[in-house]
Design an enzyme around this catalytic site. Structure first.
Site, PDB file in Angstrom:
ATOM      1  N   LYS A   1       1.459   2.031  -2.456  1.00 50.03           N
ATOM      2  CA  LYS A   1       1.560   0.764  -3.187  1.00 50.03           C
ATOM      3  C   LYS A   1       2.668  -0.127  -2.610  1.00 50.03           C
ATOM      4  O   LYS A   1       2.485  -1.321  -2.375  1.00 50.03           O
ATOM      5  CB  LYS A   1       1.837   1.063  -4.664  1.00 50.03           C
ATOM      6  CG  LYS A   1       2.241  -0.135  -5.485  1.00 50.03           C
ATOM      7  CD  LYS A   1       1.143  -1.167  -5.514  1.00 50.03           C
ATOM      8  CE  LYS A   1       1.648  -2.499  -5.967  1.00 50.03           C
ATOM      9  NZ  LYS A   1       0.956  -3.031  -7.093  1.00 50.03           N
TER      10      LYS A   1
ATOM     11  N   CYS B   1       5.847  -9.044  -7.711  1.00 40.97           N
ATOM     12  CA  CYS B   1       5.545  -7.804  -6.984  1.00 40.97           C
ATOM     13  C   CYS B   1       5.968  -7.881  -5.531  1.00 40.97           C
ATOM     14  O   CYS B   1       6.803  -7.109  -5.073  1.00 40.97           O
ATOM     15  CB  CYS B   1       4.049  -7.538  -7.051  1.00 40.97           C
ATOM     16  SG  CYS B   1       3.438  -7.680  -8.728  1.00 40.97           S
TER      17      CYS B   1
END
Ligand code: SAJ
Length: 414
Positions: free
Chosen positions: A213, A267
């Site tokens: 991720k 993010c």
């Protein structure tokens, strides 16, 4: 294959709430847990406290059919899915306190055979930490790191990967990476995701899933930094960067991303720091990319100041405040950051155009009067600063703005 009849989702934000609603839509009873009373009350009325296309309808249906319920206090369930924020604190060090608090909240209701999945983007080693923390909180249960074959609970990481604005489609269609502390943990988590994921659920270990991720978002950050650096080089060399990128991208193995005023959102501008924190000596390009992207807003501000020097009475129209095109999300937005700097720096009159919002966040309420509809802004401004490629701006033609100094950070005029 294990069937789940009751699932609990901890954290009902941009990831947790859509995930809870999608699982509920598959006929599974879902209990959503959050610390915000406002969020709980809103959801239990079948309404939503966040903006995401079609989420309101899905939540309303799930609440009306009794499949989704929100609560402040946790209840027993077969699976617990943790989707809380993982920001960084002073010194760009990951802050795991939300995960730790979520775990402490659910620890008393965890039973033998339960599955715990961490969805929050996390530094490598966090899933192992969950197993260790839980061992301390519940010494009566055997954790997977203590006994691979006879553990009482299953623990895995399955990082969320959905793009804001397309969350409901991507929740179902994206492939998912599932990394358990043991293989049995992974397999149990795959059974859970198979309830609603149409993409592939790919098995790995927890550390690789965590790193995957972080890698996805860092890949994007490094590539945006390359585009941002190119835009600065092209300014220096008096080359149109947009034309340059279009040309270079005609090569079959080149795919340059778009420069912009900086990288926003919650993010891409955060996750690479988790890699830098874990491997400070080794993560060189990743750190530099972050620095380049973080410095882009200052570069844009300087460019505007130079342009303003040409006018006796500069009127600067900032086109767009959101962190990317066609959304109303102003959080961590480089566009908003630049606009607020210009307003405070007193370099002229600054007007703001943001077709997707009616009011600024309360912190900036003093500047509400600067919000101006696009036609008036075009009439009044002598400097146009394009900060977001909203569709309203993309439909402008160079002829509409011919008399102005245009600083186009998004290439809407190509
Ligand atoms: N941006 C550019 N140039 C580009 C692309 C993006 O300047 O060519 C800027 C955008 O304007 C924005 C920022 O980058 O300010 C991030 O936007 P984004 O649309 O690329 O991504 P996010 O932050 O909305 O969502 C990302 C996604 N990750 C990847 O695409 C690898 C999403 O799939 C993740 O789930 C999400 O981060 C997350 O939650 O981690």
């Amino acid at each position: 294959m294990h069937n789940f009849s009751r699932v609990s989702v901890i954290g009902l934000g941009y990831i947790g709430l859509p995930t809870a609603a999608v699982i509920a839509s598959r006929g599974v009873e879902v209990i959503g847990i959050d610390v915000s009373e406002h969020a709980i009350n809103t959801i239990n009325q079948g309404k939503v406290h966040i903006v995401e296309p079609d989420l309101d309808m899905l939540v309303q249906a799930a609440v009306t059919t009794g499949k989704l319920r929100a609560a402040l206090v946790p209840e027993p369930a077969e699976a617990f899915l943790i989707a809380v924020p993982t920001p960084f604190k002073e010194g760009k060090v990951p802050d795991l306190s939300f995960i730790e608090t979520a775990l402490k909240t659910i620890a008393p209701v965890i039973e033998k055979g339960n599955l715990i999945v961490l969805e929050s983007t996390s530094p490598v080693g966090t899933t192992d930490k969950i197993s260790q923390w839980l061992a301390e909180l519940r010494p009566d249960l055997v954790m997977p790191h203590q006994d691979m074959d006879h553990a009482d609970v299953f623990i895995a990481h399955c990082p969320e990967r959905v793009l804001p604005g397309r969350v409901l489609q991507e929740l179902v269609s994206n492939d998912r990476i599932i990394g358990g502390i043991t293989e049995r943990c992974s397999e149990r988590a795959i059974d859970l995701y198979n309830l609603f994921v149409r993409g592939d659920c790919i098995q790995t270990n927890a550390r690789t899933a965590e790193m995957a991720k972080l890698t996805e978002n860092s890949f994007r950050d490094v590539n945006i930094a390359f585009a941002n650096e190119l835009s600065i080089i092209c300014d220096h060399l008096k080359i149109n960067v947009w034309e340059l990128i279009k040309l270079a991208n005609r090569h079959p193995r080149v795919n340059i991303l778009s420069p912009g005023p900086g990288v926003g959102g919650h993010c891409i501008a955060v996750d690479p720091w988790f890699i830098v924190d874990s491997a400070p000596e080794q993560a060189q390009i990743i750190r530099k990319a972050r620095e380049i992207n973080d410095s882009k807003p200052h570069y844009v501000i300087e460019k505007v100041k130079q342009a303003a020097d040409q006018f006796k009475k500069p009127v600067i129209a900032c086109l767009g405040l959101a962190f990317k095109a066609d959304i109303d999300d102003l959080r961590e937005s480089p566009a908003l950051d630049i606009a607020m700097h210009l307003l405070k720096d007193n370099i002229g009159e600054v007007i703001l155009v943001e077709p997707n919002i009616k009011k600024l966040p309360s912190k900036y309420a003093a500047f509400d009067s600067a919000l101006t509809p696009l036609p008036q802004a075009l009439e009044k401004a002598n400097i146009l600063l394009v900060l977001v490629d909203h569709k309203q701006f993309k439909s402008l033609h160079l002829a509409d703005v011919a008399s102005k100094v245009v600083i186009d950070t998004r290439g809407v005029f190509g």
